[in-house]
Design an enzyme around this catalytic site. Sequence first.
Site, short mmCIF file in Angstrom:
data_model
loop_
_atom_site.label_atom_id
_atom_site.label_comp_id
_atom_site.label_asym_id
_atom_site.label_seq_id
_atom_site.Cartn_x
_atom_site.Cartn_y
_atom_site.Cartn_z
N LYS A 35 0.85 -1.20 0.00
CA LYS A 35 0.00 0.00 0.00
C LYS A 35 0.88 1.25 0.00
O LYS A 35 2.09 1.18 0.30
CB LYS A 35 -0.91 -0.02 1.23
CG LYS A 35 -0.16 0.01 2.56
CD LYS A 35 -1.10 -0.29 3.73
CE LYS A 35 -0.32 -0.28 5.05
NZ LYS A 35 -1.14 -0.76 6.17
N TYR A 250 16.50 29.85 10.04
CA TYR A 250 15.29 30.51 10.55
C TYR A 250 15.26 30.52 12.08
O TYR A 250 15.65 29.54 12.73
CB TYR A 250 14.05 29.75 10.07
CG TYR A 250 13.69 30.00 8.63
CD1 TYR A 250 13.49 31.30 8.15
CD2 TYR A 250 13.55 28.94 7.75
CE1 TYR A 250 13.15 31.53 6.82
CE2 TYR A 250 13.21 29.15 6.42
CZ TYR A 250 13.00 30.45 5.96
OH TYR A 250 12.67 30.66 4.66
#
Length: 357
Positions: A35, A250
């Site tokens: 899957k 950041y």
Amino acid sequence: MLEPNARLTIDLDAVAHNARVCAGLSGATVAPVVKADAYGLGAAAVASRLWAEGARTFFVARLAEGVGLREALPQAEVYVLDGCTEGSAGALADHRLKPVLGGLDQVARWSQAGGGFAGLHVDTGMNRLGLRVEEGQALAASPDRLRHVDLDLVMSHLACAGEPEHPMNAMQRDRFAAVAALFPGVRRSLANSGGCLLGADYGFDLVRPGVALYGGGPRGTPDSRLKPVVTLDLPILQTRTVPKGETVGYAATWTSQRLSRIAILAGGYADGVLRSAAPGAYASVDGRRCPIIGRISMDLIAIDVTDAPTARDGGFAQVIGPDQPIDDLAAAAGTLAYEVLTRLGPRIERRYVGATA
Ligand SMILES: *Cc1c(COP(=O)(O)O)cnc(C)c1O
């Protein structure tokens, strides 16, 4: 020339090895779970190799995944774990996919649509998909409801297979054995990857490993019986010198404690290197572990290469590999190998090594 690209190397020989380990530990036939595009590694490539290794039964979650797999493997037995959802019976039949019927409504729907081969999911404690045990008993007692259904698999799913000592395991196994006995002659399947490692008591006829095939330790830490399958290498875009006392990235969360050499990697959370992996995770350059510093940004990651003199522009740094197994990267990000694998983004080039089929 194109700039160097982030690359994910997928070792299909290691996938095949891991399938053999699952078979050996469980004493059962391996029915690979492919899957989510084989947990991001490419369902067609992975399933084709496992078919060549002898696997004949595969599991996907969604109908569309089954349709895709059918193209790659015309002869395979493919079960769709979502079952026979509203409106899906025609497509399931057209593509010779077998629904894993997960409720009495699905049994009726499949039957009314004409029926055919199907699995049955009985819930034994997970409370996600599947008939309740009482419903399974009621179904077994009224075979009329299964008149058009060629039931060829009874399955359940373990909630705590990653924790071998958890009492849920034996409880679910015993409940499953009891309910499966009501459907004599039908193949039985209980174990996912963690269940394979619980031993032959949990093997029944088919096991459904996913993450173990792809090199993730089912218990959240690297498992030495399994071979690593993926390595992730990110290109070094630039190296720069950062004087003592300056910050990187950041929010200025990292401050240089010495004159530092920093490498900027072409990859970030848009590629699936989860932002939460820093601080804590590493990248390695020629075998030297270099801490990820500051915030992981969307497209870029900074690492401290002061002690890795071979780091250079145009080189590579490894984020998943021998120096940082996927389970360790996942742990640094507060998650599991499953999530890391399924988040690896489309910008990363996939390369296969090992025999393809
Ligand atoms: C995803 C899934 C598996 C595979 O689980 P792993 O832990 O990756 O081995 C097996 N069975 C069911 C029902 C699943 O949903």
